[in-house]
Design a protein around this motif. Structure first.
Motif, PDB file in Angstrom:
ATOM      1  N   ILE A  76       0.816  -1.227   0.000  1.00  0.00           N
ATOM      2  CA  ILE A  76       0.000   0.000   0.000  1.00  0.00           C
ATOM      3  C   ILE A  76       0.842   1.268   0.000  1.00  0.00           C
ATOM      4  O   ILE A  76       0.295   2.369  -0.019  1.00  0.00           O
ATOM      5  CB  ILE A  76      -0.976   0.025   1.198  1.00  0.00           C
ATOM      6  CG1 ILE A  76      -0.207   0.019   2.523  1.00  0.00           C
ATOM      7  CG2 ILE A  76      -1.916  -1.164   1.136  1.00  0.00           C
ATOM      8  CD1 ILE A  76      -1.120   0.125   3.749  1.00  0.00           C
ATOM      9  N   GLY A  80      -0.130   5.062   2.104  1.00  0.00           N
ATOM     10  CA  GLY A  80      -1.212   4.231   2.609  1.00  0.00           C
ATOM     11  C   GLY A  80      -1.071   3.951   4.092  1.00  0.00           C
ATOM     12  O   GLY A  80      -2.054   4.029   4.853  1.00  0.00           O
ATOM     13  N   LEU A 233      -6.942   3.220  -2.455  1.00  0.00           N
ATOM     14  CA  LEU A 233      -6.445   1.894  -2.105  1.00  0.00           C
ATOM     15  C   LEU A 233      -7.592   0.909  -1.908  1.00  0.00           C
ATOM     16  O   LEU A 233      -7.513  -0.261  -2.320  1.00  0.00           O
ATOM     17  CB  LEU A 233      -5.597   1.965  -0.837  1.00  0.00           C
ATOM     18  CG  LEU A 233      -4.238   2.663  -0.962  1.00  0.00           C
ATOM     19  CD1 LEU A 233      -3.592   2.825   0.413  1.00  0.00           C
ATOM     20  CD2 LEU A 233      -3.311   1.868  -1.884  1.00  0.00           C
ATOM     21  N   ARG A 238      -6.592  -3.021  -2.442  1.00  0.00           N
ATOM     22  CA  ARG A 238      -5.260  -3.218  -1.850  1.00  0.00           C
ATOM     23  C   ARG A 238      -5.257  -3.057  -0.335  1.00  0.00           C
ATOM     24  O   ARG A 238      -4.310  -3.456   0.342  1.00  0.00           O
ATOM     25  CB  ARG A 238      -4.275  -2.232  -2.475  1.00  0.00           C
ATOM     26  CG  ARG A 238      -4.055  -2.459  -3.965  1.00  0.00           C
ATOM     27  CD  ARG A 238      -3.304  -1.324  -4.611  1.00  0.00           C
ATOM     28  NE  ARG A 238      -1.985  -1.133  -4.029  1.00  0.00           N
ATOM     29  CZ  ARG A 238      -1.184  -0.110  -4.336  1.00  0.00           C
ATOM     30  NH1 ARG A 238      -1.590   0.813  -5.195  1.00  0.00           N
ATOM     31  NH2 ARG A 238       0.004  -0.014  -3.777  1.00  0.00           N
ATOM     32  N   LEU A 239      -6.316  -2.453   0.191  1.00  0.00           N
ATOM     33  CA  LEU A 239      -6.349  -2.199   1.618  1.00  0.00           C
ATOM     34  C   LEU A 239      -7.067  -3.346   2.333  1.00  0.00           C
ATOM     35  O   LEU A 239      -8.123  -3.181   2.943  1.00  0.00           O
ATOM     36  CB  LEU A 239      -7.063  -0.864   1.893  1.00  0.00           C
ATOM     37  CG  LEU A 239      -6.695  -0.142   3.195  1.00  0.00           C
ATOM     38  CD1 LEU A 239      -5.210   0.143   3.245  1.00  0.00           C
ATOM     39  CD2 LEU A 239      -7.483   1.141   3.326  1.00  0.00           C
TER      40      LEU A 239
END
Length: 329
Positions: A76, A80, A233, A238-239
């Motif tokens: 991330i 992120g 994200l 992706r999170l």
């Protein structure tokens, strides 16, 4: 990043008022004016041990969180991790401070907004530095921020010696050469400059907003600034999983834990002891980097860290004595 140091009110009045110098990476435990009464109240010596254990948890947790965050960088990115960390910090502080945003005046808003910019910049620069240079090196360079505030403008010979020792420690620590990551070093120094700015702004904001309202407001504004990163994200999926868990852990260990632990400690140990004890954070960072990240520092790096820590401790002790002297007279 950890939890520390001098109050700001003029070069001659600097002292280890932790409320105005705890790094935003480990949220300040109290607002200006809150730490002194807590320390002044005094506590029996038998209660020092719980306070020391709490300070150890704060320092260790902060550095551990910073190290864990590096595992989420590939998935991330640094932004992120910082974004999630800021959201967790805001979630911790907002219910506690409950700042009345609608009643804020312009004079209350602008220091809080500047603090938010400092928070956002400091965390992003420091965590990016973690991705490029060793944890111990980055945290030690960051500590130059509060140390510089304590020393700037002082005409004391001891303070001058502390400045020279700190400068020598940085040189020995970095030992400039062809392989030096100057971008990483520069980012850590930017974080140090942000910490110094934070000390100055927090003193001003603390006079205009009671308790933790300034810190909570600044943290919330910083989190809102990073919200688009979280959205992007999340949209890209992706999170999730381990990266999200690591980022949330960073927020808990670098904000929630230090907040609770430092508040607990400041009720049980003198502020000066708190400042001196927390000055060992660069050493803790180096040890965490060694154990968790396999970052083996060279001998010269350990010597440099030791010199900077020694300069910081002496500056804290001297500043505290200087502040007490006029009162005694």
């Amino acid at each position: 990043m950890t939890s520390l140091d001098p109050a700001v009110g003029g070069p001659a009045s600097l002292s280890p008022d932790l409320s105005t110098s705890l790094p935003p990476t480990a949220l300040p435990p109290v607002a200006p004016g809150d730490a002194a009464p807590a320390a002044a109240a005094g506590t029996p010596r038998p209660r020092l041990l719980p306070g020391i254990l709490s300070m150890s948890a704060s320092a260790g947790g902060s550095q551990l969180g910073a190290a864990i965050g590096t595992f989420a960088y590939p998935a991330i990115g640094v932004p992120g991790v910082v974004a999630v960390r800021q959201l967790v910090a805001a979630a911790v502080l907002l219910p506690l401070a409950r700042p009345p945003f609608r009643r804020f005046t312009f004079a209350q808003w602008w220091p809080a907004v500047l603090l938010a910019v400092v928070f956002a910049t400091m965390n992003l620069s420091l965590y990016t530095a973690f991705s490029r240079i060793d944890l111990g090196l980055a945290v030690t360079l960051e500590f130059l921020g509060p140390l510089s505030v304590a020393l700037v403008g002082s005409r004391s010979v001891v303070d001058l010696v502390c400045a020279v020792v700190a400068a020598g420690g940085v040189y020995v620590l970095v030992l400039p050469g062809p392989s030096t990551d100057w971008v990483g070093v520069g980012l850590a120094l930017l974080a140090a400059a942000c910490w110094a700015s934070y000390i100055l702004l927090n003193r001003l904001a603390g006079r205009r907003l009671p308790g933790l309202q300034a810190t909570a407001t600044a943290t919330t504004l910083s989190a809102l600034g990073y919200l688009p990163v979280v959205v992007v994200l999340a949209v890209h999926g992706r999170l999730v999983g381990t990266p999200l868990l690591c980022a949330v852990t960073v927020g808990l260990l670098c904000s929630a834990l230090p907040y609770a632990a430092d508040l607990f400690s400041l009720r049980r140990v003198p502020v000066q002891l708190f400042g001196v004890f927390m000055s060992v954070n660069p050493v803790v960072a180096a040890l965490v980097g060694l154990v968790l990240l396999g970052q083996v520092l060279a001998l010269h790096a350990w010597v440099g860290i030791g010199l900077v820590v020694a300069a910081d401790v002496v500056a804290l002790v001297v500043a505290a004595r200087r502040r007490r002297t006029p009162l005694a007279g």
